[in-house]
Design a protein around this motif. Structure first.
Motif, PDB file in Angstrom:
ATOM      1  N   VAL A 184       0.839  -1.202   0.000  1.00  0.00           N
ATOM      2  CA  VAL A 184       0.000   0.000   0.000  1.00  0.00           C
ATOM      3  C   VAL A 184       0.873   1.251   0.000  1.00  0.00           C
ATOM      4  CG1 VAL A 184      -1.697   1.327   1.317  1.00  0.00           C
ATOM      5  CG2 VAL A 184      -1.944  -1.163   1.100  1.00  0.00           C
ATOM      6  N   GLY A 185       1.931   1.227   0.811  1.00  0.00           N
ATOM      7  CA  GLY A 185       2.833   2.375   0.896  1.00  0.00           C
ATOM      8  C   GLY A 185       3.515   2.676  -0.426  1.00  0.00           C
ATOM      9  N   ALA A 186       3.888   1.628  -1.173  1.00  0.00           N
ATOM     10  CA  ALA A 186       4.527   1.837  -2.477  1.00  0.00           C
ATOM     11  C   ALA A 186       3.592   2.580  -3.419  1.00  0.00           C
ATOM     12  CB  ALA A 186       4.947   0.503  -3.068  1.00  0.00           C
ATOM     13  N   LYS A 187       2.306   2.202  -3.403  1.00  0.00           N
ATOM     14  CA  LYS A 187       1.326   2.880  -4.255  1.00  0.00           C
ATOM     15  C   LYS A 187       1.135   4.336  -3.824  1.00  0.00           C
ATOM     16  CE  LYS A 187      -1.197  -1.374  -5.336  1.00  0.00           C
ATOM     17  NZ  LYS A 187      -2.481  -2.112  -5.183  1.00  0.00           N
ATOM     18  N   LEU A 188       1.070   4.563  -2.507  1.00  0.00           N
ATOM     19  CA  LEU A 188       0.895   5.929  -2.005  1.00  0.00           C
ATOM     20  C   LEU A 188       2.118   6.786  -2.312  1.00  0.00           C
ATOM     21  CD1 LEU A 188      -0.763   5.235   1.471  1.00  0.00           C
ATOM     22  CD2 LEU A 188      -1.865   6.153  -0.579  1.00  0.00           C
ATOM     23  N   ALA A 189       3.315   6.202  -2.173  1.00  0.00           N
ATOM     24  CA  ALA A 189       4.542   6.944  -2.475  1.00  0.00           C
ATOM     25  C   ALA A 189       4.581   7.347  -3.937  1.00  0.00           C
ATOM     26  CB  ALA A 189       5.768   6.100  -2.113  1.00  0.00           C
ATOM     27  N   SER A 190       4.212   6.419  -4.796  1.00  0.00           N
ATOM     28  CA  SER A 190       4.187   6.717  -6.226  1.00  0.00           C
ATOM     29  C   SER A 190       3.190   7.829  -6.525  1.00  0.00           C
ATOM     30  CB  SER A 190       3.819   5.453  -7.013  1.00  0.00           C
ATOM     31  OG  SER A 190       3.768   5.708  -8.386  1.00  0.00           O
ATOM     32  N   LYS A 191       2.018   7.753  -5.909  1.00  0.00           N
ATOM     33  CA  LYS A 191       0.987   8.760  -6.138  1.00  0.00           C
ATOM     34  C   LYS A 191       1.441  10.134  -5.663  1.00  0.00           C
ATOM     35  CE  LYS A 191      -3.882   9.761  -5.122  1.00  0.00           C
ATOM     36  NZ  LYS A 191      -5.114   9.277  -4.409  1.00  0.00           N
ATOM     37  N   ARG A 192       2.061  10.195  -4.480  1.00  0.00           N
ATOM     38  CA  ARG A 192       2.495  11.482  -3.942  1.00  0.00           C
ATOM     39  C   ARG A 192       3.614  12.080  -4.785  1.00  0.00           C
ATOM     40  NH1 ARG A 192       0.448  15.406  -2.557  1.00  0.00           N
ATOM     41  NH2 ARG A 192      -0.918  14.000  -1.380  1.00  0.00           N
ATOM     42  N   LEU A 193       4.596  11.274  -5.153  1.00  0.00           N
ATOM     43  CA  LEU A 193       5.717  11.797  -5.930  1.00  0.00           C
ATOM     44  C   LEU A 193       5.282  12.199  -7.341  1.00  0.00           C
ATOM     45  CD1 LEU A 193       8.608   9.425  -4.772  1.00  0.00           C
ATOM     46  CD2 LEU A 193       8.024  11.711  -3.937  1.00  0.00           C
ATOM     47  N   LYS A 194       4.305  11.504  -7.884  1.00  0.00           N
ATOM     48  CA  LYS A 194       3.749  11.947  -9.171  1.00  0.00           C
ATOM     49  C   LYS A 194       3.066  13.299  -9.007  1.00  0.00           C
ATOM     50  CE  LYS A 194       2.986   7.405 -11.290  1.00  0.00           C
ATOM     51  NZ  LYS A 194       1.963   6.388 -11.674  1.00  0.00           N
ATOM     52  N   ALA A 195       2.322  13.472  -7.907  1.00  0.00           N
ATOM     53  CA  ALA A 195       1.658  14.749  -7.659  1.00  0.00           C
ATOM     54  C   ALA A 195       2.676  15.874  -7.513  1.00  0.00           C
ATOM     55  CB  ALA A 195       0.788  14.657  -6.410  1.00  0.00           C
ATOM     56  N   LEU A 196       3.857  15.540  -6.982  1.00  0.00           N
ATOM     57  CA  LEU A 196       4.933  16.522  -6.844  1.00  0.00           C
ATOM     58  C   LEU A 196       5.743  16.672  -8.133  1.00  0.00           C
ATOM     59  CD1 LEU A 196       6.197  15.625  -3.256  1.00  0.00           C
ATOM     60  CD2 LEU A 196       5.057  17.749  -3.946  1.00  0.00           C
ATOM     61  N   ARG A 197       5.350  15.909  -9.149  1.00  0.00           N
ATOM     62  CA  ARG A 197       5.978  15.972 -10.469  1.00  0.00           C
ATOM     63  C   ARG A 197       7.472  15.659 -10.417  1.00  0.00           C
ATOM     64  NH1 ARG A 197       2.504  21.172 -12.806  1.00  0.00           N
ATOM     65  NH2 ARG A 197       0.486  20.246 -12.333  1.00  0.00           N
ATOM     66  N   MET A 198       7.773  14.645  -9.639  1.00  0.00           N
ATOM     67  CA  MET A 198       9.140  14.151  -9.577  1.00  0.00           C
ATOM     68  C   MET A 198       9.468  13.395 -10.866  1.00  0.00           C
ATOM     69  SD  MET A 198      10.675  14.810  -6.645  1.00  0.00           S
ATOM     70  CE  MET A 198      10.274  15.391  -4.999  1.00  0.00           C
ATOM     71  N   PRO A 199      10.753  13.248 -11.204  1.00  0.00           N
ATOM     72  CA  PRO A 199      11.123  12.465 -12.387  1.00  0.00           C
ATOM     73  C   PRO A 199      10.632  11.029 -12.265  1.00  0.00           C
ATOM     74  CG  PRO A 199      12.989  13.764 -11.593  1.00  0.00           C
ATOM     75  CD  PRO A 199      11.921  13.879 -10.547  1.00  0.00           C
ATOM     76  N   SER A 200      10.275  10.441 -13.380  1.00  0.00           N
ATOM     77  CA  SER A 200       9.689   9.096 -13.367  1.00  0.00           C
ATOM     78  C   SER A 200      10.638   8.053 -12.793  1.00  0.00           C
ATOM     79  CB  SER A 200       9.268   8.695 -14.784  1.00  0.00           C
ATOM     80  OG  SER A 200      10.368   8.742 -15.678  1.00  0.00           O
ATOM     81  N   ASP A 201      11.942   8.184 -13.052  1.00  0.00           N
ATOM     82  CA  ASP A 201      12.869   7.201 -12.508  1.00  0.00           C
ATOM     83  C   ASP A 201      12.970   7.318 -10.991  1.00  0.00           C
ATOM     84  OD1 ASP A 201      14.114   9.662 -12.724  1.00  0.00           O
ATOM     85  OD2 ASP A 201      16.074   8.839 -13.241  1.00  0.00           O
ATOM     86  N   THR A 202      12.860   8.532 -10.452  1.00  0.00           N
ATOM     87  CA  THR A 202      12.846   8.712  -9.003  1.00  0.00           C
ATOM     88  C   THR A 202      11.606   8.066  -8.402  1.00  0.00           C
ATOM     89  OG1 THR A 202      14.091  10.785  -9.106  1.00  0.00           O
ATOM     90  CG2 THR A 202      12.777  10.418  -7.135  1.00  0.00           C
TER      91      THR A 202
END
Length: 476
Positions: free
Chosen positions: A319-337
Protein backbone atom coordinates in the motif's frame (compact mmCIF):
# COMPACT_ATOMS: atom_id res chain seq x y z
CA UNK A 1 29.60 30.13 13.36
CA UNK A 2 32.91 31.98 12.99
CA UNK A 3 33.73 35.11 14.95
CA UNK A 4 32.74 38.47 13.51
CA UNK A 5 36.43 39.32 13.09
CA UNK A 6 36.99 36.13 11.07
CA UNK A 7 33.94 36.92 8.95
CA UNK A 8 35.25 40.41 8.20
CA UNK A 9 38.54 38.87 7.11
CA UNK A 10 36.68 36.55 4.74
CA UNK A 11 34.68 39.46 3.32
CA UNK A 12 37.89 41.47 2.90
CA UNK A 13 39.39 38.56 0.99
CA UNK A 14 36.39 38.51 -1.34
CA UNK A 15 36.59 42.29 -1.82
CA UNK A 16 40.32 42.01 -2.55
CA UNK A 17 39.80 39.40 -5.26
CA UNK A 18 40.43 40.68 -8.78
CA UNK A 19 36.86 40.25 -10.12
CA UNK A 20 35.23 42.05 -7.16
CA UNK A 21 37.84 44.80 -6.99
CA UNK A 22 37.49 45.49 -10.73
CA UNK A 23 33.70 45.62 -10.49
CA UNK A 24 33.76 47.90 -7.44
CA UNK A 25 36.15 50.27 -9.17
CA UNK A 26 34.13 50.33 -12.40
CA UNK A 27 30.75 51.00 -10.73
CA UNK A 28 32.26 53.70 -8.51
CA UNK A 29 33.87 55.39 -11.51
CA UNK A 30 30.49 55.36 -13.26
CA UNK A 31 28.86 57.04 -10.25
CA UNK A 32 26.86 54.02 -9.13
CA UNK A 33 26.56 52.08 -5.89
CA UNK A 34 27.49 48.40 -5.71
CA UNK A 35 27.10 45.94 -2.84
CA UNK A 36 27.79 42.26 -2.33
CA UNK A 37 24.61 40.60 -1.01
CA UNK A 38 22.96 37.32 -0.18
CA UNK A 39 24.50 33.97 0.56
CA UNK A 40 28.14 35.00 0.13
CA UNK A 41 27.82 37.58 2.93
CA UNK A 42 25.91 35.16 5.16
CA UNK A 43 28.34 32.32 4.49
CA UNK A 44 31.33 34.51 5.40
CA UNK A 45 29.94 34.55 8.95
CA UNK A 46 29.26 30.82 8.86
CA UNK A 47 32.75 29.97 7.64
CA UNK A 48 31.38 28.43 4.45
CA UNK A 49 32.54 28.99 0.92
CA UNK A 50 30.17 30.32 -1.74
CA UNK A 51 30.39 29.78 -5.46
CA UNK A 52 28.73 32.50 -7.49
CA UNK A 53 28.67 36.06 -6.21
CA UNK A 54 25.52 38.21 -6.13
CA UNK A 55 25.60 41.99 -6.22
CA UNK A 56 22.97 44.72 -6.11
CA UNK A 57 23.22 48.26 -7.44
CA UNK A 58 21.27 51.43 -8.08
CA UNK A 59 22.28 51.18 -11.76
CA UNK A 60 19.57 50.14 -14.21
CA UNK A 61 20.08 47.05 -16.38
CA UNK A 62 21.35 48.92 -19.45
CA UNK A 63 23.86 50.77 -17.27
CA UNK A 64 24.96 47.53 -15.61
CA UNK A 65 25.54 46.00 -19.02
CA UNK A 66 27.56 49.00 -20.17
CA UNK A 67 29.76 48.89 -17.05
CA UNK A 68 30.29 45.14 -16.96
CA UNK A 69 30.77 44.32 -20.64
CA UNK A 70 34.31 45.77 -20.93
CA UNK A 71 35.43 43.71 -17.91
CA UNK A 72 33.70 40.43 -18.68
CA UNK A 73 34.76 37.23 -20.39
CA UNK A 74 31.06 36.63 -21.15
CA UNK A 75 27.75 38.36 -20.43
CA UNK A 76 24.19 37.02 -20.24
CA UNK A 77 21.24 39.40 -20.19
CA UNK A 78 18.35 36.92 -20.15
CA UNK A 79 17.30 38.38 -16.77
CA UNK A 80 17.36 41.97 -17.99
CA UNK A 81 13.58 42.42 -17.57
CA UNK A 82 14.00 41.52 -13.89
CA UNK A 83 16.98 43.80 -13.50
CA UNK A 84 19.64 41.07 -13.55
CA UNK A 85 22.77 40.88 -15.68
CA UNK A 86 24.96 37.79 -15.33
CA UNK A 87 28.61 37.72 -16.33
CA UNK A 88 31.90 35.95 -15.93
CA UNK A 89 34.59 38.37 -14.78
CA UNK A 90 38.14 37.09 -14.56
CA UNK A 91 36.77 33.55 -14.32
CA UNK A 92 34.27 34.37 -11.55
CA UNK A 93 30.52 33.99 -12.18
CA UNK A 94 28.58 37.00 -10.93
CA UNK A 95 25.00 38.31 -11.01
CA UNK A 96 24.31 42.00 -10.66
CA UNK A 97 20.72 43.12 -10.03
CA UNK A 98 19.19 46.56 -9.85
CA UNK A 99 17.69 47.49 -6.48
CA UNK A 100 14.16 46.10 -6.35
CA UNK A 101 10.99 47.50 -4.76
CA UNK A 102 8.57 44.86 -5.98
CA UNK A 103 4.87 44.75 -5.21
CA UNK A 104 2.54 41.74 -4.95
CA UNK A 105 -1.14 41.48 -5.82
CA UNK A 106 -1.93 38.76 -3.28
CA UNK A 107 -3.02 36.16 -5.82
CA UNK A 108 0.39 35.06 -7.10
CA UNK A 109 3.91 34.91 -5.72
CA UNK A 110 5.22 36.51 -8.89
CA UNK A 111 5.74 40.21 -8.14
CA UNK A 112 5.22 43.21 -10.33
CA UNK A 113 8.85 44.11 -11.00
CA UNK A 114 9.68 47.60 -9.82
CA UNK A 115 13.18 49.01 -9.55
CA UNK A 116 14.20 50.81 -6.38
CA UNK A 117 16.75 53.44 -5.40
CA UNK A 118 17.77 52.32 -1.90
CA UNK A 119 19.97 49.48 -0.71
CA UNK A 120 18.13 49.33 2.61
CA UNK A 121 14.75 49.02 0.87
CA UNK A 122 16.15 46.32 -1.39
CA UNK A 123 17.34 44.35 1.63
CA UNK A 124 13.92 44.64 3.27
CA UNK A 125 12.28 42.66 0.47
CA UNK A 126 14.59 39.67 0.95
CA UNK A 127 13.42 36.46 2.59
CA UNK A 128 15.32 36.33 5.91
CA UNK A 129 17.45 38.70 7.93
CA UNK A 130 20.50 36.44 7.58
CA UNK A 131 20.18 36.94 3.82
CA UNK A 132 19.43 40.66 4.11
CA UNK A 133 22.98 41.86 4.77
CA UNK A 134 25.27 43.58 2.28
CA UNK A 135 28.86 44.66 1.95
CA UNK A 136 28.88 48.10 0.31
CA UNK A 137 31.75 48.49 -2.16
CA UNK A 138 34.33 49.85 -2.51
CA UNK A 139 33.93 51.27 1.05
CA UNK A 140 33.62 47.72 2.50
CA UNK A 141 30.90 48.85 4.88
CA UNK A 142 28.66 46.13 6.31
CA UNK A 143 25.02 47.14 5.87
CA UNK A 144 22.75 45.21 8.23
CA UNK A 145 19.50 47.09 8.88
CA UNK A 146 17.55 44.02 10.06
CA UNK A 147 19.91 42.46 12.59
CA UNK A 148 21.19 39.67 10.39
CA UNK A 149 24.50 39.38 12.25
CA UNK A 150 22.71 39.14 15.58
CA UNK A 151 20.44 36.43 14.22
CA UNK A 152 23.43 34.55 12.82
CA UNK A 153 25.03 34.65 16.25
CA UNK A 154 21.78 33.45 17.83
CA UNK A 155 21.10 30.84 15.16
CA UNK A 156 17.69 32.36 14.38
CA UNK A 157 15.61 32.44 11.21
CA UNK A 158 13.48 35.59 11.03
CA UNK A 159 12.09 37.83 8.33
CA UNK A 160 12.93 41.49 7.73
CA UNK A 161 9.82 43.29 8.88
CA UNK A 162 6.56 41.49 9.65
CA UNK A 163 6.59 37.78 8.71
CA UNK A 164 2.90 37.96 7.79
CA UNK A 165 3.74 40.43 5.05
CA UNK A 166 6.80 38.50 3.87
CA UNK A 167 5.02 35.15 3.67
CA UNK A 168 1.88 36.73 2.32
CA UNK A 169 3.89 38.21 -0.52
CA UNK A 170 5.84 35.04 -1.29
CA UNK A 171 4.54 31.88 0.45
CA UNK A 172 7.46 29.83 -0.88
CA UNK A 173 9.56 31.56 1.77
CA UNK A 174 7.84 29.35 4.33
CA UNK A 175 9.28 26.30 2.58
CA UNK A 176 12.68 27.96 2.49
CA UNK A 177 12.44 28.57 6.23
CA UNK A 178 12.16 24.82 6.71
CA UNK A 179 15.12 24.21 4.42
CA UNK A 180 17.31 26.78 6.18
CA UNK A 181 16.37 25.25 9.53
CA UNK A 182 18.01 22.03 8.38
CA UNK A 183 20.70 23.54 6.20
CA UNK A 184 22.00 26.04 8.77
CA UNK A 185 20.97 24.26 11.96
CA UNK A 186 19.02 27.36 13.04
CA UNK A 187 15.71 27.78 14.89
CA UNK A 188 12.78 29.74 13.48
CA UNK A 189 11.79 32.76 15.59
CA UNK A 190 8.47 32.24 17.43
CA UNK A 191 6.61 35.02 15.60
CA UNK A 192 7.93 33.74 12.28
CA UNK A 193 6.74 30.20 13.06
CA UNK A 194 3.32 31.48 14.13
CA UNK A 195 3.01 33.32 10.83
CA UNK A 196 3.93 30.12 8.97
CA UNK A 197 1.13 28.27 10.72
CA UNK A 198 -1.39 31.04 10.07
CA UNK A 199 -0.46 31.49 6.43
CA UNK A 200 0.18 27.83 5.55
CA UNK A 201 -2.84 27.71 3.17
CA UNK A 202 -1.15 30.41 1.07
CA UNK A 203 1.30 27.76 -0.14
CA UNK A 204 -1.41 26.63 -2.54
CA UNK A 205 -0.72 29.60 -4.84
CA UNK A 206 2.85 28.34 -5.36
CA UNK A 207 3.50 26.06 -8.33
CA UNK A 208 3.94 22.37 -7.61
CA UNK A 209 7.37 22.46 -9.25
CA UNK A 210 8.67 25.12 -6.85
CA UNK A 211 7.29 23.29 -3.81
CA UNK A 212 8.79 20.03 -5.04
CA UNK A 213 12.15 21.70 -5.62
CA UNK A 214 12.21 23.07 -2.06
CA UNK A 215 11.25 19.69 -0.61
CA UNK A 216 14.08 18.02 -2.50
CA UNK A 217 16.55 20.68 -1.38
CA UNK A 218 15.41 20.06 2.20
CA UNK A 219 15.86 16.31 1.80
CA UNK A 220 19.40 16.83 0.49
CA UNK A 221 20.59 18.72 3.58
CA UNK A 222 22.81 16.98 6.11
CA UNK A 223 19.88 16.61 8.53
CA UNK A 224 16.41 17.10 7.00
CA UNK A 225 14.62 16.18 10.23
CA UNK A 226 14.36 19.69 11.80
CA UNK A 227 12.91 21.05 8.57
CA UNK A 228 10.46 18.16 8.30
CA UNK A 229 9.33 18.74 11.88
CA UNK A 230 8.79 22.43 11.14
CA UNK A 231 6.66 21.63 8.08
CA UNK A 232 4.57 19.22 10.14
CA UNK A 233 4.23 21.50 13.19
CA UNK A 234 3.12 24.50 11.11
CA UNK A 235 0.61 22.54 9.02
CA UNK A 236 2.52 23.04 5.78
CA UNK A 237 3.22 19.33 5.45
CA UNK A 238 -0.51 18.63 5.62
CA UNK A 239 -0.82 20.60 2.38
CA UNK A 240 2.30 19.50 0.48
CA UNK A 241 3.16 16.08 1.96
CA UNK A 242 0.13 14.93 4.02
CA UNK A 243 1.27 11.32 4.33
CA UNK A 244 4.00 12.35 6.78
CA UNK A 245 1.90 14.13 9.45
CA UNK A 246 -0.59 11.25 9.16
CA UNK A 247 2.08 9.01 10.68
CA UNK A 248 1.74 10.77 14.04
CA UNK A 249 -1.60 9.07 14.62
CA UNK A 250 -0.27 5.54 14.64
CA UNK A 251 1.85 3.38 16.91
CA UNK A 252 4.63 1.22 15.54
CA UNK A 253 4.21 -2.41 16.60
CA UNK A 254 7.94 -3.02 16.10
CA UNK A 255 9.05 -0.16 18.38
CA UNK A 256 6.51 0.57 21.08
CA UNK A 257 8.62 3.41 22.53
CA UNK A 258 8.03 5.49 19.39
CA UNK A 259 5.09 6.20 17.14
CA UNK A 260 5.49 5.69 13.42
CA UNK A 261 6.26 9.38 12.88
CA UNK A 262 9.18 9.37 15.31
CA UNK A 263 10.33 6.02 13.97
CA UNK A 264 10.32 7.45 10.44
CA UNK A 265 12.42 10.47 11.38
CA UNK A 266 14.91 8.14 13.07
CA UNK A 267 15.05 5.99 9.93
CA UNK A 268 15.77 9.09 7.82
CA UNK A 269 18.70 10.02 10.04
CA UNK A 270 20.06 6.48 10.19
CA UNK A 271 19.77 6.09 6.44
CA UNK A 272 21.79 9.28 5.93
CA UNK A 273 24.48 8.05 8.33
CA UNK A 274 24.76 4.76 6.44
CA UNK A 275 24.61 6.54 3.07
CA UNK A 276 27.62 8.65 4.00
CA UNK A 277 29.59 5.69 5.32
CA UNK A 278 28.82 3.02 2.73
CA UNK A 279 31.12 2.63 -0.28
CA UNK A 280 29.42 2.66 -3.66
CA UNK A 281 26.66 5.11 -2.66
CA UNK A 282 26.89 8.70 -3.80
CA UNK A 283 25.93 11.09 -1.02
CA UNK A 284 23.54 12.85 -0.77
CA UNK A 285 21.18 10.30 -2.32
CA UNK A 286 17.73 11.80 -2.92
CA UNK A 287 16.05 8.52 -3.86
CA UNK A 288 17.22 6.79 -0.70
CA UNK A 289 16.15 9.70 1.49
CA UNK A 290 12.69 9.89 -0.03
CA UNK A 291 12.32 6.14 0.45
CA UNK A 292 13.33 6.46 4.11
CA UNK A 293 10.79 9.24 4.68
CA UNK A 294 7.95 7.44 2.89
CA UNK A 295 8.69 3.81 3.74
CA UNK A 296 5.88 3.47 6.31
CA UNK A 297 3.22 5.76 4.84
CA UNK A 298 1.04 2.72 4.15
CA UNK A 299 0.56 2.10 7.87
CA UNK A 300 -2.34 4.49 8.58
CA UNK A 301 -4.43 2.87 5.82
CA UNK A 302 -3.64 -0.69 6.92
CA UNK A 303 -3.87 -0.31 10.69
CA UNK A 304 -5.93 -3.07 12.30
CA UNK A 305 -6.49 -3.99 15.95
CA UNK A 306 -6.53 -7.75 16.29
CA UNK A 307 -7.73 -9.89 19.20
CA UNK A 308 -5.85 -9.11 22.36
CA UNK A 309 -5.32 -5.52 21.28
CA UNK A 310 -2.45 -6.33 18.97
CA UNK A 311 -1.99 -3.65 16.31
CA UNK A 312 -1.05 -4.85 12.83
CA UNK A 313 -0.21 -3.15 9.54
CA UNK A 314 -0.47 -6.05 7.10
CA UNK A 315 0.60 -5.23 3.53
CA UNK A 316 1.57 -1.67 4.43
CA UNK A 317 4.62 -2.13 2.22
CA UNK A 318 2.52 -2.71 -0.91
CA UNK A 319 0.00 0.00 0.00
CA UNK A 320 2.83 2.38 0.90
CA UNK A 321 4.53 1.84 -2.48
CA UNK A 322 1.33 2.88 -4.26
CA UNK A 323 0.90 5.93 -2.00
CA UNK A 324 4.54 6.94 -2.48
CA UNK A 325 4.19 6.72 -6.23
CA UNK A 326 0.99 8.76 -6.14
CA UNK A 327 2.50 11.48 -3.94
CA UNK A 328 5.72 11.80 -5.93
CA UNK A 329 3.75 11.95 -9.17
CA UNK A 330 1.66 14.75 -7.66
CA UNK A 331 4.93 16.52 -6.84
CA UNK A 332 5.98 15.97 -10.47
CA UNK A 333 9.14 14.15 -9.58
CA UNK A 334 11.12 12.47 -12.39
CA UNK A 335 9.69 9.10 -13.37
CA UNK A 336 12.87 7.20 -12.51
CA UNK A 337 12.85 8.71 -9.00
CA UNK A 338 9.21 7.73 -8.54
CA UNK A 339 9.72 4.12 -9.65
CA UNK A 340 12.87 3.69 -7.58
CA UNK A 341 11.34 5.08 -4.38
CA UNK A 342 8.17 3.02 -4.83
CA UNK A 343 10.23 -0.13 -5.36
CA UNK A 344 12.24 0.45 -2.21
CA UNK A 345 9.09 1.09 -0.16
CA UNK A 346 7.55 -2.11 -1.53
CA UNK A 347 10.63 -4.19 -0.66
CA UNK A 348 11.64 -2.64 2.67
CA UNK A 349 10.05 -5.46 4.74
CA UNK A 350 11.27 -8.37 2.63
CA UNK A 351 14.38 -8.98 4.73
CA UNK A 352 12.52 -9.46 7.99
CA UNK A 353 11.41 -12.88 6.80
CA UNK A 354 15.09 -13.83 6.64
CA UNK A 355 15.31 -13.93 10.43
CA UNK A 356 12.33 -16.32 10.67
CA UNK A 357 14.18 -19.14 8.97
CA UNK A 358 17.12 -19.84 6.72
CA UNK A 359 16.60 -18.61 3.18
CA UNK A 360 17.45 -20.93 0.34
CA UNK A 361 19.85 -19.79 -2.34
CA UNK A 362 16.78 -19.41 -4.53
CA UNK A 363 15.26 -16.93 -2.06
CA UNK A 364 18.50 -14.94 -1.99
CA UNK A 365 18.60 -14.83 -5.80
CA UNK A 366 14.99 -13.60 -5.90
CA UNK A 367 15.80 -10.89 -3.34
CA UNK A 368 18.57 -9.64 -5.59
CA UNK A 369 16.42 -9.99 -8.71
CA UNK A 370 13.52 -8.06 -7.20
CA UNK A 371 15.78 -5.28 -5.91
CA UNK A 372 17.51 -4.91 -9.26
CA UNK A 373 19.52 -1.70 -9.46
CA UNK A 374 18.12 -0.61 -6.07
CA UNK A 375 19.96 -3.34 -4.14
CA UNK A 376 22.53 -1.09 -2.48
CA UNK A 377 19.84 1.37 -1.45
CA UNK A 378 17.71 -1.49 -0.15
CA UNK A 379 20.62 -2.67 1.99
CA UNK A 380 20.79 0.78 3.59
CA UNK A 381 17.04 1.26 4.00
CA UNK A 382 16.59 -2.15 5.59
CA UNK A 383 19.38 -1.56 8.10
CA UNK A 384 18.12 1.96 8.85
CA UNK A 385 14.63 0.59 9.52
CA UNK A 386 15.87 -1.04 12.73
CA UNK A 387 15.20 1.51 15.48
CA UNK A 388 14.53 -0.78 18.44
CA UNK A 389 16.12 0.10 21.78
CA UNK A 390 16.46 -3.60 22.51
CA UNK A 391 20.19 -4.03 21.94
CA UNK A 392 19.98 -7.80 21.67
CA UNK A 393 17.27 -7.60 19.01
CA UNK A 394 19.13 -4.88 17.09
CA UNK A 395 22.33 -6.94 17.13
CA UNK A 396 20.45 -10.04 15.96
CA UNK A 397 18.97 -8.18 13.01
CA UNK A 398 22.30 -6.58 12.14
CA UNK A 399 24.12 -9.92 12.22
CA UNK A 400 21.37 -11.49 10.11
CA UNK A 401 21.69 -8.80 7.47
CA UNK A 402 25.47 -9.13 7.54
CA UNK A 403 24.92 -12.80 6.79
CA UNK A 404 22.49 -12.03 3.96
CA UNK A 405 24.92 -9.59 2.34
CA UNK A 406 27.73 -12.14 2.61
CA UNK A 407 25.54 -14.77 0.93
CA UNK A 408 24.60 -12.32 -1.83
CA UNK A 409 28.26 -11.51 -2.42
CA UNK A 410 29.21 -15.20 -2.50
CA UNK A 411 26.44 -16.13 -4.96
CA UNK A 412 27.18 -13.08 -7.10
CA UNK A 413 30.81 -14.11 -7.31
CA UNK A 414 29.98 -17.70 -8.13
CA UNK A 415 27.03 -17.14 -10.45
CA UNK A 416 27.05 -13.49 -11.47
CA UNK A 417 23.52 -12.74 -10.25
CA UNK A 418 23.92 -8.96 -10.20
CA UNK A 419 21.62 -8.93 -13.21
CA UNK A 420 19.75 -12.25 -13.21
CA UNK A 421 18.82 -13.48 -16.67
CA UNK A 422 17.83 -16.89 -18.04
CA UNK A 423 20.45 -19.05 -19.68
CA UNK A 424 18.72 -18.45 -23.04
CA UNK A 425 17.54 -15.15 -24.47
CA UNK A 426 14.35 -14.42 -26.39
CA UNK A 427 15.84 -15.02 -29.83
CA UNK A 428 17.20 -18.40 -28.74
CA UNK A 429 13.85 -19.37 -27.24
CA UNK A 430 12.05 -18.56 -30.50
CA UNK A 431 14.63 -20.50 -32.55
CA UNK A 432 14.47 -23.58 -30.34
CA UNK A 433 10.67 -23.67 -30.09
CA UNK A 434 9.91 -22.32 -33.55
CA UNK A 435 7.91 -19.42 -32.16
CA UNK A 436 7.32 -15.87 -33.28
CA UNK A 437 7.23 -12.92 -30.85
CA UNK A 438 4.22 -13.17 -28.56
CA UNK A 439 2.80 -14.36 -25.25
CA UNK A 440 4.31 -17.84 -25.44
CA UNK A 441 7.84 -16.45 -25.71
CA UNK A 442 7.23 -14.43 -22.54
CA UNK A 443 5.94 -17.50 -20.71
CA UNK A 444 8.98 -19.50 -21.81
CA UNK A 445 11.31 -16.72 -20.71
CA UNK A 446 9.64 -16.65 -17.27
CA UNK A 447 9.97 -20.44 -16.99
CA UNK A 448 13.71 -20.23 -17.65
CA UNK A 449 14.10 -17.26 -15.29
CA UNK A 450 12.41 -19.19 -12.49
CA UNK A 451 14.77 -22.10 -13.15
CA UNK A 452 17.72 -19.74 -12.99
CA UNK A 453 16.56 -18.33 -9.69
CA UNK A 454 15.76 -21.71 -8.18
CA UNK A 455 18.78 -23.68 -9.34
CA UNK A 456 21.41 -21.19 -10.46
CA UNK A 457 23.13 -21.30 -13.88
CA UNK A 458 22.18 -24.36 -15.94
CA UNK A 459 24.23 -23.76 -19.07
CA UNK A 460 22.69 -23.41 -22.55
CA UNK A 461 22.47 -27.15 -23.30
CA UNK A 462 20.66 -28.08 -20.08
CA UNK A 463 18.48 -24.99 -20.34
CA UNK A 464 17.46 -26.01 -23.88
CA UNK A 465 16.64 -29.58 -22.75
CA UNK A 466 14.49 -28.32 -19.88
CA UNK A 467 12.80 -25.73 -22.10
CA UNK A 468 11.85 -28.29 -24.75
CA UNK A 469 10.54 -30.68 -22.10
CA UNK A 470 8.50 -27.90 -20.46
CA UNK A 471 7.05 -26.83 -23.80
CA UNK A 472 6.14 -30.40 -24.81
CA UNK A 473 4.34 -31.17 -21.55
CA UNK A 474 2.38 -27.91 -21.22
CA UNK A 475 -0.42 -29.03 -23.51
CA UNK A 476 0.70 -27.54 -26.85
Amino acid sequence: MQSVAAAIQRLDAIADSTPVARLAEAFSAAGHELALVGGSVRDAFLGRSSGDLDFTTDARPDDILAIVAPLADAVWDVGRDFGTIAARVHGQSVEITTYRADSYDGTTRKPSVEFGDSLEADLERRDFTVNAMALALPARKLVDPWGGVEHLLEGTIATPGAPEISFGDDPLRMMRAARFTSQLGFTVAPDTQRAMAELAPRIEIVSVERVSDELSKLMLTDDPVPGIRLLVDTGLAQLVLPEVPALRLERDEHAHHKDVYEHTLTVVRQAIELEKARPGIESPDLVLRWAALLHDIGKPATRRIESGGVVTFHHHDVVGAKLASKRLKALRMPSDTISSVARLVELHLRFFGYTDGAWTDSAVRRYVRDAGDQLERLHILTRADVTTRNVRKADRLSFAYDDLEERIAAIQEAEGIAAVRPDLNGDEIMRILGLTPGREVGEAYKFLLDLRLDEGPLGPDEAERRLVEWYRTRGN
